[in-house]
Motif scaffolding. Structure first.
Motif, PDB file in Angstrom:
ATOM      1  N   VAL A   1      -0.751   5.784   5.429  1.00  0.00           N
ATOM      2  CA  VAL A   1      -0.709   6.059   3.992  1.00  0.00           C
ATOM      3  C   VAL A   1      -0.970   7.530   3.680  1.00  0.00           C
ATOM      4  O   VAL A   1      -0.443   8.053   2.695  1.00  0.00           O
TER       5      VAL A   1
ATOM      6  N   HIS B   1      -8.747   8.873   9.006  1.00  0.00           N
ATOM      7  CA  HIS B   1      -7.847   8.119   8.127  1.00  0.00           C
ATOM      8  C   HIS B   1      -8.323   6.687   7.954  1.00  0.00           C
ATOM      9  O   HIS B   1      -9.009   6.144   8.814  1.00  0.00           O
ATOM     10  N   LEU B   2      -7.874   6.081   6.866  1.00  0.00           N
ATOM     11  CA  LEU B   2      -8.085   4.655   6.686  1.00  0.00           C
ATOM     12  C   LEU B   2      -7.154   3.892   7.631  1.00  0.00           C
ATOM     13  O   LEU B   2      -6.001   4.281   7.829  1.00  0.00           O
TER      14      LEU B   2
ATOM     15  N   THR C   1      -1.101   6.729  -6.012  1.00  0.00           N
ATOM     16  CA  THR C   1      -0.370   6.059  -4.936  1.00  0.00           C
ATOM     17  C   THR C   1       0.326   4.785  -5.389  1.00  0.00           C
ATOM     18  O   THR C   1       1.149   4.248  -4.659  1.00  0.00           O
TER      19      THR C   1
ATOM     20  N   ALA D   1       7.919  16.409  -5.999  1.00  0.00           N
ATOM     21  CA  ALA D   1       6.517  16.511  -5.604  1.00  0.00           C
ATOM     22  C   ALA D   1       5.967  15.119  -5.297  1.00  0.00           C
ATOM     23  O   ALA D   1       6.506  14.120  -5.760  1.00  0.00           O
TER      24      ALA D   1
ATOM     25  N   GLN E   1      10.242   9.006  -1.399  1.00  0.00           N
ATOM     26  CA  GLN E   1       9.717   7.637  -1.273  1.00  0.00           C
ATOM     27  C   GLN E   1      10.735   6.623  -1.804  1.00  0.00           C
ATOM     28  O   GLN E   1      11.005   5.599  -1.174  1.00  0.00           O
TER      29      GLN E   1
ATOM     30  N   LEU F   1       0.812  -1.220   0.000  1.00  0.00           N
ATOM     31  CA  LEU F   1       0.000   0.000   0.000  1.00  0.00           C
ATOM     32  C   LEU F   1       0.848   1.275   0.000  1.00  0.00           C
ATOM     33  O   LEU F   1       0.294   2.373  -0.017  1.00  0.00           O
ATOM     34  N   PHE F   2       2.165   1.152   0.010  1.00  0.00           N
ATOM     35  CA  PHE F   2       3.015   2.303  -0.312  1.00  0.00           C
ATOM     36  C   PHE F   2       3.182   2.420  -1.823  1.00  0.00           C
ATOM     37  O   PHE F   2       3.856   3.330  -2.305  1.00  0.00           O
ATOM     38  N   GLY F   3       2.595   1.490  -2.559  1.00  0.00           N
ATOM     39  CA  GLY F   3       2.625   1.547  -4.017  1.00  0.00           C
ATOM     40  C   GLY F   3       3.875   0.921  -4.623  1.00  0.00           C
ATOM     41  O   GLY F   3       4.074   0.988  -5.831  1.00  0.00           O
TER      42      GLY F   3
ATOM     43  N   TRP G   1       2.372   9.209   3.996  1.00  0.00           N
ATOM     44  CA  TRP G   1       3.205   8.721   2.884  1.00  0.00           C
ATOM     45  C   TRP G   1       2.819   9.385   1.564  1.00  0.00           C
ATOM     46  O   TRP G   1       3.678   9.779   0.780  1.00  0.00           O
ATOM     47  N   ASP G   2       1.517   9.524   1.345  1.00  0.00           N
ATOM     48  CA  ASP G   2       1.042  10.054   0.063  1.00  0.00           C
ATOM     49  C   ASP G   2       1.410  11.518  -0.132  1.00  0.00           C
ATOM     50  O   ASP G   2       1.300  12.043  -1.239  1.00  0.00           O
ATOM     51  N   ARG G   3       1.825  12.192   0.938  1.00  0.00           N
ATOM     52  CA  ARG G   3       2.221  13.593   0.794  1.00  0.00           C
ATOM     53  C   ARG G   3       3.742  13.730   0.728  1.00  0.00           C
ATOM     54  O   ARG G   3       4.277  14.827   0.728  1.00  0.00           O
ATOM     55  N   THR G   4       4.427  12.579   0.656  1.00  0.00           N
ATOM     56  CA  THR G   4       5.884  12.564   0.545  1.00  0.00           C
ATOM     57  C   THR G   4       6.264  12.545  -0.933  1.00  0.00           C
ATOM     58  O   THR G   4       5.568  11.934  -1.740  1.00  0.00           O
ATOM     59  N   SER G   5       7.340  13.207  -1.277  1.00  0.00           N
ATOM     60  CA  SER G   5       7.710  13.289  -2.698  1.00  0.00           C
ATOM     61  C   SER G   5       8.115  11.921  -3.228  1.00  0.00           C
ATOM     62  O   SER G   5       8.536  11.034  -2.481  1.00  0.00           O
ATOM     63  N   LEU G   6       7.998  11.790  -4.536  1.00  0.00           N
ATOM     64  CA  LEU G   6       8.386  10.531  -5.168  1.00  0.00           C
ATOM     65  C   LEU G   6       9.860  10.232  -4.904  1.00  0.00           C
ATOM     66  O   LEU G   6      10.227   9.086  -4.584  1.00  0.00           O
ATOM     67  N   ALA G   7      10.708  11.248  -5.020  1.00  0.00           N
ATOM     68  CA  ALA G   7      12.144  11.041  -4.799  1.00  0.00           C
ATOM     69  C   ALA G   7      12.405  10.550  -3.381  1.00  0.00           C
ATOM     70  O   ALA G   7      13.192   9.619  -3.158  1.00  0.00           O
TER      71      ALA G   7
END
Lengths: 415, 415
Positions: free
Chosen positions: A272, A354-355, B116, B111, A283, A224-226, A275-281
């Motif tokens: 999550v 939150h979920l 997700t 960003a 992550q 679920l972190f993708g 986590w979802d507000r963290t940048s791709l880099a």
């Protein structure tokens, strides 16, 4: 952002995954060592009897229902009787049959049905049922004190553990995995029903999607972190790794557990939303892999070996000192590896907007003190990903070897 | 006990069900009215736009994730902006694409990703997303007070209700149904993510297995009492029944809701442990059907019409006065029917040694006060099955009509 391929580019890869999964099982049937024992298709039956219990190196099924139970009887005979009753039912259900021969006790409609019915008409769905014995089973009640494996340690309290007693421990556990969740839930529910008066449910967990592959041909699923999860998992085809890292040997002892293993369960809530507000880099740095392909940082393809020594701009390690893949790697852990078999879950809401979702981590290893524990110690102290994780449940169980024809679950312990 | 056929007799009917399901969708594509809009296969996409929202008469998918949310912004513009953002993402996700065009906001790895990621590589899986508006949305905040439908009543308190406020109500709801649970969970999670700051999760529910058929060719699934459920459900092919019982008309009003419907959600805990100790005969009397075939008592086949007037030994009605099928029948309710679309769930344990499992009931109807309410009133006061049931959550939502190309969820309300 070029890291994540658009899903459209995958075409209908999901359908392909299902087909590949079926194909994988067929392929494995021909090529794999007997221990794999796959179903011939996603709907078929997995043999119950064997050297090892099914559900460990069996190709990871899509869905799971896990239960931990407390034994309520204090009579050893009743416990043994329960294990015998369960074995009969488990053997039948994994064959795709109902839990007992007749629909009602004694065939009388005045009696309760001997199967609860919700799996009628459903295929075996590769159902496996795997039993484990918790540390508390080896107390004074059943004369098992001297037989407690040295390896069945009480897990240490790890930094940042936030364990809920109501989601932890248990005298017994049963892991049900199947490609149809109704089949897994039906199996657990009927074992609980059969155990009425002798056991009570302590906690249970539904996992809606697998996060591990246990054979080489299974596509790596995503957590679920993708991110793809379990790329470097021990695979069923790797007999050496299974021998070294999974199965208890006569040298390890005790004798009743030879051919068995240890199961560690951890309910890991994933925050999550944060986590979802963290940048791709960020992550990718935290994980140590690219999100799209799953390739280790500094590499190109998912299955390229992780190279912890590649350096990037300015000479800094491409995989950071506190990256998840580095800390969990065999190279960082003196060669220790584990066989993972976890599942994504979502259990509603936390009451704070939150979920309540995460990963129900299941690992099998030969010596938890030397494999899972140092790994989790490293992760819980150094892994920056821990900021997004919360371990809310925990269990440790000795998993007896497989049952031989005519035998019952755990018969080597009670012999 | 001859009532329950042995599962073995079904062969591998489960695989057949999956195939039949796919075939059913294909068949329906040719024969059904446009409102059905099925996926061509279990993995394919269901069109998002249309006269009615998808996910109501769409062939019931296997898995569901449902969420109720509270709106946190008090600005009407922000609420409308959210509905527009959601529509863009929902349209994409139901097509099997990620939630947004690019992987990261502005294409920059600094960003957060705009999706997700956990559904990358998975098929559309017949995902449908269906939105509803709760009574509380029509308070003073958004200038919607005068537009609250008369039909969007506050549900009465039914006898034996045991509702948990934390599992009830909500300004908005979204029902995600898909044949892959990861796809349904991913969709809800991304809608929640997109809504961050504007909405917060109030409650959510995972459903692991469908308990309804919504097209004639779908096999009737079983609920956790082990009985076939929804045999007499309104089916998508029955245009007259949909018109009479599901879709809001201009005569009903309000105008913005024409082509919409009302969604009633009830989280029904089933005390399966007690049920499982009830005799087969008693279970069948309580339901009014045989457990094996699903035939109404006094009949032979599942789809034989329920005859409430058949008498058995001694002249007593074969279907008892307090049997579930009698009380819920259109005949007993002045012709009222509902479209059911519920799911089995299990949410762990109740802390008392039992599984926390049951049925997440979802129904769509045109006039809740005249359809669902009298039905539930009859059941909650007279149905002996209520001894085994506990309603623990409840919600009522107005479901706007389908979105036209270029429109957004609920645009008729905000026009």
């Amino acid at each position: 952002m070029s890291g994540i391929p658009r899903r459209r580019l995958f075409g209908y890869a999901g359908a392909g995954v299902a087909l590949a999964g079926a194909g994988a099982a067929v392929g494995a049937l021909a090529a794999a060592p007997p221990a794999v024992r796959p179903a011939a298709s996603l709907a078929d039956a997995v043999p119950f009897d064997g050297e090892h219990q099914a559900g460990i190196v069996t190709p990871a099924q899509d869905r799971m229902h896990f239960v931990a139970l407390d034994v309520k009887t204090t009579k050893r005979d009743e416990l043994v009787g329960l294990l015998k009753d369960w074995t009969v039912a488990a053997r039948r259900m994994t064959e795709g049959r109902e839990a007992a021969e007749l629909g009602a006790v004694g065939g009388r409609p005045e009696a309760p049905p001997k199967d609860t019915g919700e799996a009628l008409g459903l295929a075996a769905s590769a159902l496996t049922l795997t039993i484990g014995f918790g540390p508390s089973l080896f107390d004074d009640r059943f004369g098992l004190k001297d037989l407690r494996p040295a390896g069945l340690i009480d897990l240490p309290r790890f930094p940042r553990d936030d364990l809920d007693e109501r989601r932890s421990g248990g005298d017994l556990c049963v892991q049900a995995c199947a490609n149809d969740p109704q089949v897994a839930v039906h199996a657990i529910r009927n074992l609980v029903r059969i155990g009425f008066g002798r056991v009570a449910v302590r906690w249970s967990q539904l996992g809606f999607g697998r996060t591990s592959s246990t054979t080489r041909d299974q596509a790596t699923p995503r957590n679920l972190f993708g991110f793809k999860d379990g790329t470097n998992n021990i695979k069923a085809e790797d007999a050496d790794a299974l021998r070294d890292h999974v199965w208890v040997t006569a040298d390890d002892g005790p004798r009743w557990l030879v051919g068995g293993t240890y199961l560690v369960a951890r309910r890991i809530r994933m925050h999550v939303e944060i986590w979802d507000r963290t940048s791709l880099a960020e992550q990718e740095d935290l994980v140590g892999r690219t999100k799209g392909s799953g390739a280790p940082l500094g590499q190109v393809d998912e299955f390229d070996p992780v190279d912890l020594h590649v350096r990037g701009a300015g000479g800094a390690p491409r995989i950071a000192a506190d990256a998840h893949v580095r800390l969990a790697s065999a190279e960082s852990l003196g060669g220790a590896r584990i066989l993972r078999r976890g599942y994504n879950f979502t259990d509603g809401t936390d009451g704070l907007g939150h979920l309540d979702a995460g990963l129900f981590f299941i690992a099998f290893n030969r010596d938890t003190a030397r494999q899972f524990v140092p790994m989790q110690q490293a992760l819980s102290t150094k892994d920056r990903m821990m900021e997004y994780l919360e371990h809310t449940g925990s269990g440790h169980f000795a998993v007896p070897p497989g049952v031989r024809e005519g035998g019952y679950w755990g018969d080597t312990l009670f012999a």
